[in-house]
Design a protein around this motif. Structure first.
Motif, short mmCIF file in Angstrom:
data_model
loop_
_atom_site.label_atom_id
_atom_site.label_comp_id
_atom_site.label_asym_id
_atom_site.label_seq_id
_atom_site.Cartn_x
_atom_site.Cartn_y
_atom_site.Cartn_z
N TRP A 69 48.66 20.86 2.05
CA TRP A 69 49.50 21.23 3.21
C TRP A 69 50.95 21.40 2.79
N PHE A 70 51.41 20.54 1.93
CA PHE A 70 52.79 20.63 1.46
C PHE A 70 53.02 21.95 0.74
N VAL A 71 52.11 22.32 -0.14
CA VAL A 71 52.23 23.59 -0.87
C VAL A 71 52.13 24.77 0.07
N LEU A 72 51.18 24.72 1.00
CA LEU A 72 51.04 25.80 1.98
C LEU A 72 52.31 25.99 2.79
N SER A 73 52.89 24.89 3.26
CA SER A 73 54.08 24.99 4.10
C SER A 73 55.26 25.57 3.35
N ILE A 74 55.33 25.33 2.03
CA ILE A 74 56.40 25.92 1.22
C ILE A 74 56.13 27.41 0.99
N LEU A 75 54.90 27.73 0.60
CA LEU A 75 54.57 29.13 0.30
C LEU A 75 54.72 30.03 1.51
N THR A 76 54.38 29.52 2.68
CA THR A 76 54.40 30.35 3.89
C THR A 76 55.65 30.15 4.73
N SER A 77 56.57 29.29 4.25
CA SER A 77 57.79 28.96 5.01
C SER A 77 57.43 28.55 6.44
N ARG A 78 56.43 27.70 6.54
CA ARG A 78 55.87 27.33 7.85
C ARG A 78 56.91 26.69 8.77
N TYR A 79 57.83 25.93 8.20
CA TYR A 79 58.79 25.20 9.04
C TYR A 79 60.21 25.73 8.93
N SER A 80 60.35 26.98 8.52
CA SER A 80 61.69 27.55 8.37
C SER A 80 62.21 28.11 9.69
N SER A 81 61.32 28.55 10.55
CA SER A 81 61.72 29.12 11.85
C SER A 81 61.11 28.28 12.96
N SER A 82 61.94 27.86 13.92
CA SER A 82 61.49 27.00 15.03
C SER A 82 60.69 25.80 14.52
N PRO A 83 61.26 25.00 13.61
CA PRO A 83 60.49 23.90 13.01
C PRO A 83 59.99 22.88 14.02
N GLU A 84 60.79 22.58 15.04
CA GLU A 84 60.35 21.56 16.00
C GLU A 84 59.13 22.01 16.78
N SER A 85 59.11 23.29 17.17
CA SER A 85 57.95 23.82 17.89
C SER A 85 56.71 23.76 17.01
N THR A 86 56.88 24.10 15.72
CA THR A 86 55.75 24.08 14.80
C THR A 86 55.30 22.64 14.52
N PHE A 87 56.26 21.72 14.38
CA PHE A 87 55.92 20.30 14.24
C PHE A 87 55.06 19.86 15.43
N ASP A 88 55.54 20.22 16.62
CA ASP A 88 54.88 19.81 17.85
C ASP A 88 53.45 20.36 17.90
N TYR A 89 53.30 21.63 17.57
CA TYR A 89 51.98 22.27 17.59
C TYR A 89 51.05 21.62 16.56
N ASP A 90 51.55 21.46 15.34
CA ASP A 90 50.70 20.94 14.26
C ASP A 90 50.24 19.51 14.52
N ILE A 91 51.16 18.66 14.97
CA ILE A 91 50.77 17.25 15.15
C ILE A 91 49.78 17.10 16.30
N ARG A 92 49.93 17.91 17.34
CA ARG A 92 48.98 17.84 18.46
C ARG A 92 47.60 18.31 18.02
N ARG A 93 47.56 19.41 17.23
CA ARG A 93 46.25 19.93 16.78
C ARG A 93 45.58 18.96 15.80
N ILE A 94 46.38 18.31 14.97
CA ILE A 94 45.80 17.35 14.02
C ILE A 94 45.15 16.20 14.78
N HIS A 95 45.81 15.72 15.83
CA HIS A 95 45.24 14.62 16.62
C HIS A 95 44.03 15.08 17.41
N GLU A 96 43.99 16.35 17.77
CA GLU A 96 42.85 16.86 18.53
C GLU A 96 41.66 17.16 17.63
N SER A 97 41.91 17.80 16.47
CA SER A 97 40.80 18.31 15.65
C SER A 97 40.75 17.74 14.24
#
Length: 597
Positions: free
Chosen positions: A390-418
């Motif tokens: 996940w760490f490598v993916l997030s760096i390669l895709t710049s997952r948290y470079s734009s709207s990081p808080e929204s992406t944090f929010d989405y990712d943590i909710r989905r992790i707890h769900e699935s």
């Protein structure tokens, strides 16, 4: 009709200082390092003495909170802009100590020359000079007698004009009656609005982060131990950078050393790893997101205030529960076992130097995922693999470079769900064959040496134990750790002869980690020359570049450094083809690396 969301009033400085002393107005930064130097404090006093304005202060009214018995308690006003000015006034006028960058408590004494009407920072020479009043705080004490002080000064300095001295000291004593503007923001304003107001009013255009608001909320709530929680966050971050601060901390804050927080962070006194030195923002994000299953810090501010998102009221029980949960998150963050195992995971992915990690949000969410999966009782080996990937993916895709808080929010909710299913689905969707074959090679068409894809490529070389370019024994890991040379495969000076610009010769696909002596030996020779010479040394020729003497080993070295075999025959006309081919090879190396994480 537009409803005004703030009020503006003028208050005497004395009134403001009284409010602060009585804690009617809270200064969240009062226990944090005072960033002004003593000269700025002197200049502030001089401005007040001259009758100059010193700007507005901004206070944010905490919401009224519904208590457990159903009654409501009025919230404090929190000073969100002007802390340094108010702290300076309290230091100079009331004699209060300030906290230095080393968290030592010191006095800042300002001296006054009544005849010259001049202020200076007190020093030994001034203390010996009778013409100076070495510490003006004496003038603002309740037992100060102006007439007596004038008489004593005139007698001591043989001054005949007592009226002049009286006027100087009376004017000085009167600066506490100078008005200062206080902008009070309504309690129901959201963080974004408060930030916008702050920026528009503040002439320096300073940026208030949501973490700043959260830290303010924490520090002023002593009922639930927010003052110590705030210190724990500050002290941990400082210790992570400067372990030697541990001894000083024992001396400067004995009370804090008795808390559980201090015991939890004590391991840092012997820790020198700087791969992840978190700021208070990083620490808040990780602790909050991992425990509250939310990604937006504005929600933390609301919850600490006791906000019930359903009724839109503020309740004491919610505030208490939120503080308890945040404390648990901070303690988990500081836990030696958690922190060191997480760092071990990053290092095992090939990220062995802090210079390789440019995205704090990526490292923050990786820690969040680690803590979350542990709490979900996942298998440790599986946690390590998922966090690495996940760490490598997030760096390669710049997952948290734009709207990081929204992406944090989405990712943590989905992790707890699935759980793992969501994580694996993201891997499949984001890192498809098209990404490896086309997307990543295109991403590597850049001259920015700190680009995420190049750092991941270096991590891949470290993980796969690759040797440096043309090196027999020295690994890329050694070169990264020791800040080895980044060699231009087509040498920079060679390319500049043909008129290529910086953006062309500094392409990351033209870079390779190399020993300094090899880099110097190559100099500005074209690859067709130095690679031919390198092959010749495998046929009994003298050693020119490193210690490789077997052709099979030489070709393997080129392969592990993603050097196309036909580079040995290339000229300037083939440079673009070389870049394109090497980008593809570098992308495929990263793909193989990702598969073994």
């Amino acid at each position: 009709m537009v409803i005004q969301q703030y009020s503006v009033n003028q208050h005497p400085i004395q009134t403001l200082l009284t409010w602060v002393q009585s804690q009617a107005v809270a200064i969240p930064e009062i226990q944090r390092p005072f960033v002004w130097d003593a000269i700025k404090v002197r200049d502030l006093l001089d401005s007040l003495y001259q009758g100059y304005p010193i700007g507005y202060l901004i206070a944010w009214q905490n919401p009224n909170v519904k208590l457990k018995d159903g009654t409501k308690s009025a919230g404090k006003r929190i000073l969100i802009d002007g802390q340094q000015r108010v702290t300076a006034l309290m230091a100079a006028l009331l004699g209060q100590k300030v906290v230095t960058k080393d968290y030592r408590r010191i006095r800042i004494a300002i001296a006054f020359h009544p005849l010259e009407k001049r202020f200076e920072v007190t020093n030994p020479a001034i203390r010996k000079d009778r013409n100076w009043i070495p510490d003006i705080s004496a003038i603002f004490r309740p037992d100060f007698r102006l007439i007596q002080a004038v008489n004593n000064y005139c007698e001591l300095n043989s001054v005949e004009n007592e009226d002049e001295i009286f006027e100087s000291l009376e004017s000085l004593k009167g600066i506490v009656n100078n008005p200062i503007g206080l902008i009070e923001l309504n309690s129901d304003l959201d963080i974004e609005t408060v930030t916008e107001i702050f920026i528009r009013i503040n002439s320096a255009g300073s940026v208030l982060s949501q973490a700043d608001f959260a830290m303010s909320k924490i520090s002023v709530n002593e009922t639930y131990g927010g003052n110590n929680l705030r210190k724990a966050i500050d002290y941990f971050c400082h210790l992570a950078i400067a372990p030697e601060f541990y001894q000083q901390l024992q001396e400067v804050d004995e009370e804090f050393t008795k808390t559980d927080y201090f015991g939890r962070m004590s391991w840092l006194k012997n820790e020198n790893d700087d791969l992840y030195d978190p700021s208070y923002t990083d620490m808040l994000r990780v602790a909050f997101t991992s425990k509250f299953k939310r990604g937006r810090l504005q929600d933390l501010v609301a919850l600490l205030s006791g906000r019930n998102f359903e009724t839109r009221e503020f309740e004491e029980e919610i505030s208490e529960r939120s503080f308890d949960l945040l404390k648990t998150g901070v303690m988990d963050f500081m836990n030696e076992n958690n922190f060191k195992k997480f760092i071990m995971i990053l290092r095992s992915a090939g990220f062995i130097d802090s210079s390789m990690i440019r995205s704090q949000n990526s490292i923050n969410f990786a820690y969040i995922m680690y803590l979350t999966l542990r709490e979900m009782n996942c298998d440790q080996a599986e946690i390590e693999s998922l966090v690495r990937k996940w760490f490598v993916l997030s760096i390669l895709t710049s997952r948290y470079s734009s709207s990081p808080e929204s992406t944090f929010d989405y990712d943590i909710r989905r992790i707890h769900e699935s759980g793992k299913t969501f994580i694996e689905n993201v891997f499949s969707a984001e890192l498809s064959d098209a990404f490896w074959e086309v997307g990543l090679p295109q991403q590597m068409n850049t001259s920015v040496s700190s680009s995420p894809s190049f750092n991941v490529y270096l991590a891949a070389q470290v993980k796969l134990k690759d040797k440096g370019f043309l090196s027999r024994d020295i690994c890329v890991a050694d070169l990264v750790s020791l800040k080895g040379d980044v060699h231009h495969i087509f040498p920079k000076e060679y390319l500049k002869k043909f008129g290529l610009t910086r953006g062309k010769y500094n392409q990351i696909a033209n870079y390779a980690m190399t020993q300094s002596e090899i880099n110097i030996a190559i100099s500005s020779k074209p690859p067709s020359q130095y690679l031919t010479e390198a092959l010749n040394q495998c046929n009994g020729g003298g050693l020119k570049y490193g210690g490789i003497t077997l052709k099979s080993e030489m070709l393997e070295n080129w392969k592990m450094n993603c050097i196309p075999e036909n580079t040995v025959n290339m000229t300037i006309d083939d440079y673009e083809e070389f870049l394109e081919e090497r980008r593809y090879l570098m992308a495929q190396k990263i793909k193989r690396y990702f598969a073994v994480l």
